[in-house]
Design an enzyme around this catalytic site. Structure first.
Site, PDB file in Angstrom:
ATOM      1  N   TYR A 142       0.899  -0.991   0.056  1.00 38.65           N
ATOM      2  CA  TYR A 142      -0.062  -0.064  -0.017  1.00 38.65           C
ATOM      3  C   TYR A 142       0.953   1.405  -0.084  1.00 38.65           C
ATOM      4  O   TYR A 142       1.741   1.336   0.908  1.00 38.65           O
ATOM      5  CB  TYR A 142      -1.000   0.029   1.090  1.00 38.65           C
ATOM      6  CG  TYR A 142      -1.922   1.303   1.271  1.00 38.65           C
ATOM      7  CD1 TYR A 142      -2.876   1.410   0.641  1.00 38.65           C
ATOM      8  CD2 TYR A 142      -1.511   2.343   2.133  1.00 38.65           C
ATOM      9  CE1 TYR A 142      -3.716   2.709   0.690  1.00 38.65           C
ATOM     10  CE2 TYR A 142      -2.226   3.344   2.321  1.00 38.65           C
ATOM     11  CZ  TYR A 142      -3.502   3.408   1.564  1.00 38.65           C
ATOM     12  OH  TYR A 142      -4.073   4.579   1.705  1.00 38.65           O
ATOM     13  N   ASP A 245       8.944   2.917   0.953  1.00 40.46           N
ATOM     14  CA  ASP A 245       7.855   3.658   1.485  1.00 40.46           C
ATOM     15  C   ASP A 245       7.900   3.186   3.118  1.00 40.46           C
ATOM     16  O   ASP A 245       7.437   2.147   3.599  1.00 40.46           O
ATOM     17  CB  ASP A 245       6.678   2.984   0.940  1.00 40.46           C
ATOM     18  CG  ASP A 245       5.375   3.646   1.474  1.00 40.46           C
ATOM     19  OD1 ASP A 245       5.492   4.293   2.732  1.00 40.46           O
ATOM     20  OD2 ASP A 245       4.379   3.760   0.799  1.00 40.46           O
ATOM     21  N   LYS A 273       2.959   8.517   9.699  1.00 43.41           N
ATOM     22  CA  LYS A 273       2.579   8.002  10.941  1.00 43.41           C
ATOM     23  C   LYS A 273       3.321   8.357  12.010  1.00 43.41           C
ATOM     24  O   LYS A 273       3.065   9.349  12.679  1.00 43.41           O
ATOM     25  CB  LYS A 273       2.445   6.408  10.498  1.00 43.41           C
ATOM     26  CG  LYS A 273       1.484   6.078   9.684  1.00 43.41           C
ATOM     27  CD  LYS A 273       1.190   4.681   9.567  1.00 43.41           C
ATOM     28  CE  LYS A 273       0.241   4.165   8.544  1.00 43.41           C
ATOM     29  NZ  LYS A 273      -1.194   4.294   8.658  1.00 43.41           N
TER      30      LYS A 273
END
Length: 431
Positions: A142, A245, A273
């Site tokens: 993702y 990522d 995050k």
């Protein structure tokens, strides 16, 4: 537990919010999209007064736990001096200096609000640098919800993805232009031969290979021995950029992220995050010669809300705490204890619960498979059974992510682990 007030608010929300939520992932909460009113440490309380031991941590950002006082106070101080200036301020320079000092690939940095934006900027910079248009991504990874990366994130079956030798991009959403398929090549993760075939067959077309260095979003699968090193070598040989990522792994696996943990340095990396303990900030970091395209505006990056005073203050406070306290040692030790405990209680209950991951985050799911190496292997997980497990844990005051990913924070304790394991033992017997 009763959820009358939360259910009433959800019905009210559906009259004004599309689907009653502001992110589609929240629509999958159990028993319905829930409404919360407060969070402290490792606990979160809903509007009906139910308090949960939280291993969701807002899908990962809350590495210090809910409402860490030092972060909240830093945000309050920064906000009091101004919210956003549409100009530069000292704190963002200091934050960039900190990221540059900590992250191996970070010669230069740009800040945004979300991981999706940072990934978008990374791919754009790679295209400018290489003069190529396509990128390679792995099935089940993702990288945000934008059109070009919304491909082969999930699938109803392995057949839908085509053969392992000739995988086909599978659109993740309607409304995505078919032309987006021309931008992307897909491959199975942990398969260096597949990556080399793709790069060799399109040596002047693939600008970058983008990967989660740990396949967090689908099974929390660790890279096979030599896989990340192999990606580094292949990208260097074929002139493609390697993009990590690190929106999940960054500052969660350690202060240097996955690239420090595994000793493999990408050309570009994205962060988010855990970087600001729940406040909206992300970063693109990379080699100076690549980031120069961003610096000079050839790879355009912009954003009115970027580096607002509160978000920068939250990130600075979070990174300072992570550096000065032994948070990562705590996360690894507690994660290992919880993972081993889940394996033990599942064995005692006669349930095939597979638990894997590095510790600060990990995945649990029901499967008889002896090996999980890529997304296709994760399709063996019994999602219905795990859904019943999540429901049983919810009834016992434990909040989990439905797809099996667990997060630990600095606020969790050994008592929290014991509480979770006692609940898990009961829930596993129940199902």
């Amino acid at each position: 537990m009763r959820h009358h007030r939360s259910a009433e608010l959800f019905e009210r929300a559906k009259r004004v919010l599309a689907g009653g939520v502001s992110s589609q992932f929240r629509s999958h909460d159990h028993p319905h999209p829930m409404f919360y009113e407060s969070g402290r440490g490792s606990r979160i309380t809903d509007v009906d007064g139910n308090t949960f031991l939280d291993f969701t941590l807002s899908q990962g950002p809350l590495i210090l736990g809910h409402s860490r006082p030092e972060v909240v106070e830093a945000v309050a101080r920064a906000t009091a001096s101004g919210q956003i200036f549409a100009g530069q301020h000292l704190a963002e320079v200091e934050l960039a200096e900190t990221v540059g000092r900590l992250v191996p690939c970070a010669d230069l940095v740009r800040f945004s609000l979300s991981g999706s934006e940072a990934v978008h900027a990374a791919i754009r910079a790679a295209r400018v640098h290489t003069g190529r248009e396509r990128f390679l991504k792995f099935e089940g990874h993702y990288h945000g919800w934008f059109d070009n990366v919304a491909v082969s994130v999930s699938a109803p079956s392995a057949d839908a993805l085509g053969s392992r030798l000739r995988p086909r991009p599978l659109p993740w959403t309607e409304g995505r232009p078919i032309s987006s398929d021309a931008e992307v090549t897909t491959a199975c993760w942990n398969d260096l031969d597949a990556v080399e075939r793709a790069l060799a067959s399109d040596p002047d077309g693939i600008a970058a290979v983008i990967t989660e260095p740990v396949m967090c979003n689908s099974g929390c699968i660790l890279p096979a021995k030599g896989f990340l090193e192999g990606l580094r070598s292949l990208c260097s040989f074929y002139g493609a950029l390697l993009i990590f990522d690190e929106v999940i792994t960054g500052f969660r696996l350690g202060m240097a992220g996955a690239q420090g943990h595994f000793g493999v340095v990408p050309d570009l990396a994205t962060f988010g995050k855990a970087m600001a303990n729940g406040f909206p900030i992300s970063a693109l970091a990379g080699r100076a010669d690549v980031m120069t395209h961003v610096a000079e505006g050839r790879a355009l990056h912009a954003g009115t809300m970027n580096t607002s005073n509160p978000t920068v203050a939250a990130a600075a406070a979070t990174l300072a705490i992570l550096e000065t306290e032994r948070v990562h040692e705590h996360l690894y030790l507690l994660g290992a204890e919880l993972m081993e405990g889940l394996r033990r209680v599942s064995m005692e209950a006669g349930q095939p619960l597979r638990v894997e991951g590095p510790g600060p985050m990990f995945h649990a799911g029901f499967t008889a498979a002896e090996r999980i190496r890529d997304y296709r292997d994760t399709l063996s997980y019994d999602t219905a059974r795990y859904g019943r497990f999540v429901a049983g844990m919810h009834r016992r005051g434990i909040r989990l992510i439905g797809r099996g990913l667990w997060y630990l924070s600095a606020a969790h304790t050994t008592d929290d682990v014991d509480t979770a394991l006692a609940a898990a033992a009961e829930a596993l017997l129940e199902i």
